[in-house]
Design a protein around this motif. Structure first.
Motif, PDB file in Angstrom:
ATOM      1  N   LYS A 139       0.841  -1.192   0.000  1.00 45.00           N
ATOM      2  CA  LYS A 139       0.000   0.000   0.000  1.00 45.00           C
ATOM      3  C   LYS A 139       0.877   1.243   0.000  1.00 45.00           C
ATOM      4  N   THR A 140       0.659   2.123  -0.968  1.00 48.47           N
ATOM      5  CA  THR A 140       1.321   3.423  -1.025  1.00 48.47           C
ATOM      6  C   THR A 140       0.244   4.491  -1.128  1.00 48.47           C
ATOM      7  N   ALA A 141       0.674   5.740  -1.245  1.00 45.35           N
ATOM      8  CA  ALA A 141      -0.290   6.829  -1.334  1.00 45.35           C
ATOM      9  C   ALA A 141      -1.152   6.720  -2.591  1.00 45.35           C
ATOM     10  N   ASN A 142      -0.597   6.168  -3.668  1.00 44.47           N
ATOM     11  CA  ASN A 142      -1.310   6.131  -4.944  1.00 44.47           C
ATOM     12  C   ASN A 142      -1.780   4.753  -5.374  1.00 44.47           C
ATOM     13  N   GLU A 143      -1.313   3.679  -4.708  1.00 46.75           N
ATOM     14  CA  GLU A 143      -1.641   2.340  -5.167  1.00 46.75           C
ATOM     15  C   GLU A 143      -1.843   1.366  -4.009  1.00 46.75           C
ATOM     16  N   ILE A 144      -2.814   0.498  -4.182  1.00 49.34           N
ATOM     17  CA  ILE A 144      -3.020  -0.617  -3.264  1.00 49.34           C
ATOM     18  C   ILE A 144      -2.948  -1.887  -4.107  1.00 49.34           C
ATOM     19  N   THR A 145      -1.975  -2.742  -3.804  1.00 49.16           N
ATOM     20  CA  THR A 145      -1.728  -3.938  -4.598  1.00 49.16           C
ATOM     21  C   THR A 145      -2.190  -5.169  -3.840  1.00 49.16           C
ATOM     22  N   VAL A 146      -2.965  -6.017  -4.532  1.00 55.98           N
ATOM     23  CA  VAL A 146      -3.425  -7.255  -3.915  1.00 55.98           C
ATOM     24  C   VAL A 146      -2.930  -8.446  -4.725  1.00 55.98           C
ATOM     25  N   ARG A 147      -2.685  -9.545  -4.028  1.00 60.22           N
ATOM     26  CA  ARG A 147      -2.371 -10.806  -4.692  1.00 60.22           C
ATOM     27  C   ARG A 147      -3.679 -11.572  -4.882  1.00 60.22           C
ATOM     28  N   CYS A 148      -3.826 -12.259  -6.003  1.00 55.95           N
ATOM     29  CA  CYS A 148      -5.067 -12.959  -6.297  1.00 55.95           C
ATOM     30  C   CYS A 148      -4.764 -14.296  -6.972  1.00 55.95           C
ATOM     31  N   GLY A 149      -5.803 -14.990  -7.386  1.00 52.77           N
ATOM     32  CA  GLY A 149      -5.625 -16.247  -8.102  1.00 52.77           C
ATOM     33  C   GLY A 149      -5.960 -17.489  -7.303  1.00 52.77           C
ATOM     34  N   ASP A 150      -5.909 -17.377  -5.969  1.00 51.85           N
ATOM     35  CA  ASP A 150      -6.216 -18.514  -5.101  1.00 51.85           C
ATOM     36  C   ASP A 150      -6.467 -17.961  -3.712  1.00 51.85           C
ATOM     37  N   THR A 151      -6.896 -18.798  -2.799  1.00 50.23           N
ATOM     38  CA  THR A 151      -7.116 -18.341  -1.443  1.00 50.23           C
ATOM     39  C   THR A 151      -5.800 -17.885  -0.807  1.00 50.23           C
ATOM     40  N   PRO A 152      -5.787 -16.779  -0.084  1.00 45.41           N
ATOM     41  CA  PRO A 152      -4.591 -16.352   0.636  1.00 45.41           C
ATOM     42  C   PRO A 152      -4.171 -17.338   1.718  1.00 45.41           C
ATOM     43  N   ARG A 153      -5.049 -18.291   2.041  1.00 48.88           N
ATOM     44  CA  ARG A 153      -4.668 -19.334   2.997  1.00 48.88           C
ATOM     45  C   ARG A 153      -3.630 -20.279   2.402  1.00 48.88           C
ATOM     46  N   ASN A 154      -3.419 -20.139   1.102  1.00 44.11           N
ATOM     47  CA  ASN A 154      -2.351 -20.869   0.417  1.00 44.11           C
ATOM     48  C   ASN A 154      -1.284 -19.855   0.001  1.00 44.11           C
ATOM     49  N   PRO A 155      -0.323 -19.560   0.868  1.00 41.84           N
ATOM     50  CA  PRO A 155       0.681 -18.534   0.559  1.00 41.84           C
ATOM     51  C   PRO A 155       1.774 -19.008  -0.392  1.00 41.84           C
ATOM     52  N   ALA A 156       1.800 -20.294  -0.691  1.00 44.00           N
ATOM     53  CA  ALA A 156       2.870 -20.863  -1.509  1.00 44.00           C
ATOM     54  C   ALA A 156       2.714 -20.479  -2.980  1.00 44.00           C
ATOM     55  N   PRO A 157       3.750 -20.705  -3.791  1.00 41.74           N
ATOM     56  CA  PRO A 157       3.601 -20.565  -5.242  1.00 41.74           C
ATOM     57  C   PRO A 157       2.478 -21.476  -5.734  1.00 41.74           C
ATOM     58  N   ARG A 158       1.785 -21.047  -6.785  1.00 38.96           N
ATOM     59  CA  ARG A 158       0.628 -21.805  -7.248  1.00 38.96           C
ATOM     60  C   ARG A 158       0.426 -21.631  -8.749  1.00 38.96           C
ATOM     61  N   ASP A 159      -0.326 -22.546  -9.313  1.00 35.91           N
ATOM     62  CA  ASP A 159      -0.539 -22.514 -10.762  1.00 35.91           C
ATOM     63  C   ASP A 159      -1.334 -21.286 -11.191  1.00 35.91           C
ATOM     64  N   SER A 160      -2.240 -20.838 -10.342  1.00 26.85           N
ATOM     65  CA  SER A 160      -3.024 -19.631 -10.627  1.00 26.85           C
ATOM     66  C   SER A 160      -2.621 -18.540  -9.655  1.00 26.85           C
ATOM     67  N   ASP A 161      -1.940 -17.527 -10.164  1.00 30.56           N
ATOM     68  CA  ASP A 161      -1.410 -16.469  -9.308  1.00 30.56           C
ATOM     69  C   ASP A 161      -1.517 -15.145 -10.049  1.00 30.56           C
ATOM     70  N   GLY A 162      -1.399 -14.063  -9.311  1.00 30.00           N
ATOM     71  CA  GLY A 162      -1.445 -12.780  -9.986  1.00 30.00           C
ATOM     72  C   GLY A 162      -1.429 -11.610  -9.024  1.00 30.00           C
TER      73      GLY A 162
END
Length: 227
Positions: A139-162
């Motif tokens: 999070k910055t003054a101009n941008e809020i970045t979220v990770r998506c593609g799977d449940t955040p309960r799976n923090p590991a690398p995954r086939d669907s990510d973004g």
């Protein structure tokens, strides 16, 4: 039968008109420029460690500053935060939110953001989780970045990510607020050869229209009026 036919016709006409408006009111750029900050960021390098090809785009909407709620322009960060609230709490995300709530809202995920009231009031600090699918990673003054593609309960690398970047800044020279939704999807679980991103072309197109909808309905929360 006449009423049903008229209803279908009216719905189709309304949908077509709305899509025409979205096409005129928003701009989509794909892929992202080579020098885009997201592609050079530590967050992108962290999650796309295999440097796999990605599906990339950014949807942009410009709004005259006199149509933006004045209080959102008084302090850095307020415009981006309110736009972020509009994206998640707004009309465009209602269907997906309801679907995810039906499938994944339970005792384990109850601490996450689920209701419109929660989505409209959160400060979206890092580690905030939206409907068991999006996690704020920056999070910055101009941008809020979220990770998506799977449940955040799976923090590991995954086939669907973004990564999904919700941005807002002021173009003083043109007297406009610039709102944007930037997307970058990839496979982070393994090395994938080739230059094609993970989405088939028709899904990419649907995604871009969905981004336009989220952008438009999210912008309503920042404006003095909807039009």
């Amino acid at each position: 039968m006449g009423i049903i036919k008229k209803t279908i016709y009216t719905t189709a006409l309304t949908g077509t008109t709305f899509l025409a408006y979205l096409g005129a009111a928003t701009t989509v750029i794909s892929p992202l420029p080579d020098g885009d900050p997201l592609l050079r960021s530590k967050i992108y390098s962290k999650h796309n460690q295999h440097h796999n090809a990605s599906t990339q785009d950014v949807a942009i909407k410009r709004i005259p500053l006199d149509k933006i709620r004045p209080e959102l322009l008084a302090k850095d960060g307020d415009l981006a935060l309110e736009f972020c609230r509009g994206v998640w709490g707004g009309l465009g995300y209602r269907i997906q939110r309801a679907y995810l709530a039906q499938k994944y809202k339970n005792a384990e995920t109850a601490h996450q953001l689920w209701t419109v009231e929660q989505l409209n009031s959160s400060k979206y600090e890092p580690k905030t989780i939206v409907t068991d699918h999006f996690e704020v990673v920056s999070k910055t003054a101009n941008e809020i970045t979220v990770r998506c593609g799977d449940t955040p309960r799976n923090p590991a690398p995954r086939d669907s990510d973004g990564l999904f970047v919700i941005g807002a800044e002021v173009d003083k020279k043109r007297g406009e607020a610039v709102l944007s939704l930037k997307s970058c999807f990839f496979n982070s679980g393994k090395k994938v050869e080739g230059i094609q991103g993970p989405m088939p072309g028709w899904i990419e197109e649907l995604h871009r229209w969905y981004s336009r909808i989220l952008l438009e309905t999210g912008s309503w929360r920042t404006r003095t009026t909807w039009v």
